[in-house]
Write a protein that holds these residues in place. Structure first.
Motif, PDB file in Angstrom:
ATOM      1  N   MET A 103       0.847  -1.174   0.000  1.00 38.36           N
ATOM      2  CA  MET A 103       0.000   0.000   0.000  1.00 38.36           C
ATOM      3  C   MET A 103       0.894   1.238   0.000  1.00 38.36           C
ATOM      4  O   MET A 103       1.866   1.295   0.739  1.00 38.36           O
ATOM      5  N   SER A 104       0.542   2.205  -0.822  1.00 39.37           N
ATOM      6  CA  SER A 104       1.291   3.462  -0.914  1.00 39.37           C
ATOM      7  C   SER A 104       0.313   4.620  -0.799  1.00 39.37           C
ATOM      8  O   SER A 104      -0.831   4.528  -1.239  1.00 39.37           O
ATOM      9  N   THR A 105       0.794   5.717  -0.224  1.00 40.08           N
ATOM     10  CA  THR A 105      -0.043   6.899  -0.063  1.00 40.08           C
ATOM     11  C   THR A 105       0.609   8.077  -0.775  1.00 40.08           C
ATOM     12  O   THR A 105       1.821   8.270  -0.690  1.00 40.08           O
ATOM     13  N   TYR A 106      -0.221   8.841  -1.475  1.00 38.82           N
ATOM     14  CA  TYR A 106       0.245  10.007  -2.227  1.00 38.82           C
ATOM     15  C   TYR A 106      -0.625  11.192  -1.852  1.00 38.82           C
ATOM     16  O   TYR A 106      -1.782  11.040  -1.492  1.00 38.82           O
ATOM     17  N   LYS A 107      -0.061  12.384  -1.965  1.00 37.70           N
ATOM     18  CA  LYS A 107      -0.812  13.626  -1.763  1.00 37.70           C
ATOM     19  C   LYS A 107      -0.980  14.249  -3.145  1.00 37.70           C
ATOM     20  O   LYS A 107      -0.001  14.512  -3.842  1.00 37.70           O
ATOM     21  N   VAL A 108      -2.234  14.451  -3.544  1.00 33.87           N
ATOM     22  CA  VAL A 108      -2.528  14.990  -4.865  1.00 33.87           C
ATOM     23  C   VAL A 108      -3.159  16.366  -4.706  1.00 33.87           C
ATOM     24  O   VAL A 108      -4.131  16.534  -3.964  1.00 33.87           O
ATOM     25  N   SER A 109      -2.595  17.357  -5.392  1.00 36.26           N
ATOM     26  CA  SER A 109      -3.147  18.709  -5.321  1.00 36.26           C
ATOM     27  C   SER A 109      -4.003  18.980  -6.547  1.00 36.26           C
ATOM     28  O   SER A 109      -3.812  18.395  -7.609  1.00 36.26           O
ATOM     29  N   ALA A 153       6.753   6.596 -10.399  1.00 33.02           N
ATOM     30  CA  ALA A 153       6.750   7.423 -11.614  1.00 33.02           C
ATOM     31  C   ALA A 153       5.478   7.168 -12.434  1.00 33.02           C
ATOM     32  O   ALA A 153       4.909   8.103 -12.995  1.00 33.02           O
ATOM     33  N   GLU A 154       5.024   5.928 -12.484  1.00 33.78           N
ATOM     34  CA  GLU A 154       3.797   5.616 -13.227  1.00 33.78           C
ATOM     35  C   GLU A 154       2.584   6.254 -12.564  1.00 33.78           C
ATOM     36  O   GLU A 154       1.685   6.750 -13.252  1.00 33.78           O
ATOM     37  N   ILE A 155       2.553   6.244 -11.237  1.00 36.15           N
ATOM     38  CA  ILE A 155       1.448   6.878 -10.516  1.00 36.15           C
ATOM     39  C   ILE A 155       1.469   8.383 -10.776  1.00 36.15           C
ATOM     40  O   ILE A 155       0.442   8.985 -11.093  1.00 36.15           O
ATOM     41  N   ARG A 156       2.644   9.003 -10.656  1.00 38.70           N
ATOM     42  CA  ARG A 156       2.773  10.442 -10.921  1.00 38.70           C
ATOM     43  C   ARG A 156       2.332  10.781 -12.349  1.00 38.70           C
ATOM     44  O   ARG A 156       1.603  11.752 -12.566  1.00 38.70           O
ATOM     45  N   ASN A 157       2.773   9.997 -13.307  1.00 39.39           N
ATOM     46  CA  ASN A 157       2.412  10.244 -14.705  1.00 39.39           C
ATOM     47  C   ASN A 157       0.912  10.141 -14.912  1.00 39.39           C
ATOM     48  O   ASN A 157       0.323  10.952 -15.633  1.00 39.39           O
ATOM     49  N   ALA A 158       0.281   9.146 -14.296  1.00 43.97           N
ATOM     50  CA  ALA A 158      -1.170   8.976 -14.434  1.00 43.97           C
ATOM     51  C   ALA A 158      -1.904  10.190 -13.891  1.00 43.97           C
ATOM     52  O   ALA A 158      -2.850  10.693 -14.508  1.00 43.97           O
ATOM     53  N   VAL A 159      -1.453  10.698 -12.740  1.00 39.06           N
ATOM     54  CA  VAL A 159      -2.090  11.857 -12.115  1.00 39.06           C
ATOM     55  C   VAL A 159      -1.865  13.115 -12.953  1.00 39.06           C
ATOM     56  O   VAL A 159      -2.791  13.888 -13.211  1.00 39.06           O
ATOM     57  N   GLU A 160      -0.635  13.312 -13.413  1.00 36.73           N
ATOM     58  CA  GLU A 160      -0.308  14.508 -14.194  1.00 36.73           C
ATOM     59  C   GLU A 160      -0.991  14.503 -15.554  1.00 36.73           C
ATOM     60  O   GLU A 160      -1.333  15.560 -16.085  1.00 36.73           O
ATOM     61  N   GLU A 161      -1.219  13.323 -16.109  1.00 40.54           N
ATOM     62  CA  GLU A 161      -1.866  13.193 -17.413  1.00 40.54           C
ATOM     63  C   GLU A 161      -3.268  13.805 -17.417  1.00 40.54           C
ATOM     64  O   GLU A 161      -3.756  14.250 -18.446  1.00 40.54           O
ATOM     65  N   VAL A 214       1.069  15.231  -8.036  1.00 39.17           N
ATOM     66  CA  VAL A 214       1.468  14.562  -6.804  1.00 39.17           C
ATOM     67  C   VAL A 214       2.495  15.462  -6.133  1.00 39.17           C
ATOM     68  O   VAL A 214       3.480  15.847  -6.755  1.00 39.17           O
ATOM     69  N   VAL A 215       2.232  15.843  -4.886  1.00 41.22           N
ATOM     70  CA  VAL A 215       3.130  16.745  -4.175  1.00 41.22           C
ATOM     71  C   VAL A 215       3.850  16.002  -3.060  1.00 41.22           C
ATOM     72  O   VAL A 215       3.318  15.070  -2.488  1.00 41.22           O
ATOM     73  N   GLY A 216       5.061  16.444  -2.777  1.00 42.25           N
ATOM     74  CA  GLY A 216       5.852  15.806  -1.729  1.00 42.25           C
ATOM     75  C   GLY A 216       6.398  14.465  -2.165  1.00 42.25           C
ATOM     76  O   GLY A 216       6.226  14.036  -3.295  1.00 42.25           O
ATOM     77  N   GLY A 217       7.083  13.820  -1.225  1.00 39.66           N
ATOM     78  CA  GLY A 217       7.608  12.473  -1.464  1.00 39.66           C
ATOM     79  C   GLY A 217       8.609  12.473  -2.534  1.00 39.66           C
ATOM     80  O   GLY A 217       8.935  11.725  -3.282  1.00 39.66           O
TER      81      GLY A 217
END
Length: 67
Positions: free
Chosen positions: A1-7, A51-59, A64-67
């Motif tokens: 399980m991973s946690t991300y902060k998305v703005s 990186a895949e999670i960040r790319n999906a969010v940015e797309e 994704v902020v922090g971390g």
């Protein structure tokens, strides 16, 4: 399980888009979004590529902020 902060998420529709897009990443089994805090918890069958999670969010226009 991973946690991300998305703005940038401001409504339930935004949260749904983030959840759907991250859910498409290989290995992801579930995604939970806490709109009030921007916290996104991702459960996977194995190791996740951040990186895949960040790319999906940015797309879809969020970040994704922090971390």
């Amino acid at each position: 399980m991973s946690t991300y902060k998305v703005s940038g998420m401001t409504c339930g529709g935004c949260a749904g888009k983030v959840k759907d897009e991250i859910g498409k990443v290989a290995g992801v089994s579930s995604v939970a979004v806490e709109l009030a805090t921007g916290q996104v918890t991702v459960t996977s069958d194995g190791p996740l590529d951040d990186a895949e999670i960040r790319n999906a969010v940015e797309e879809i226009g969020y970040e994704v902020v922090g971390g």
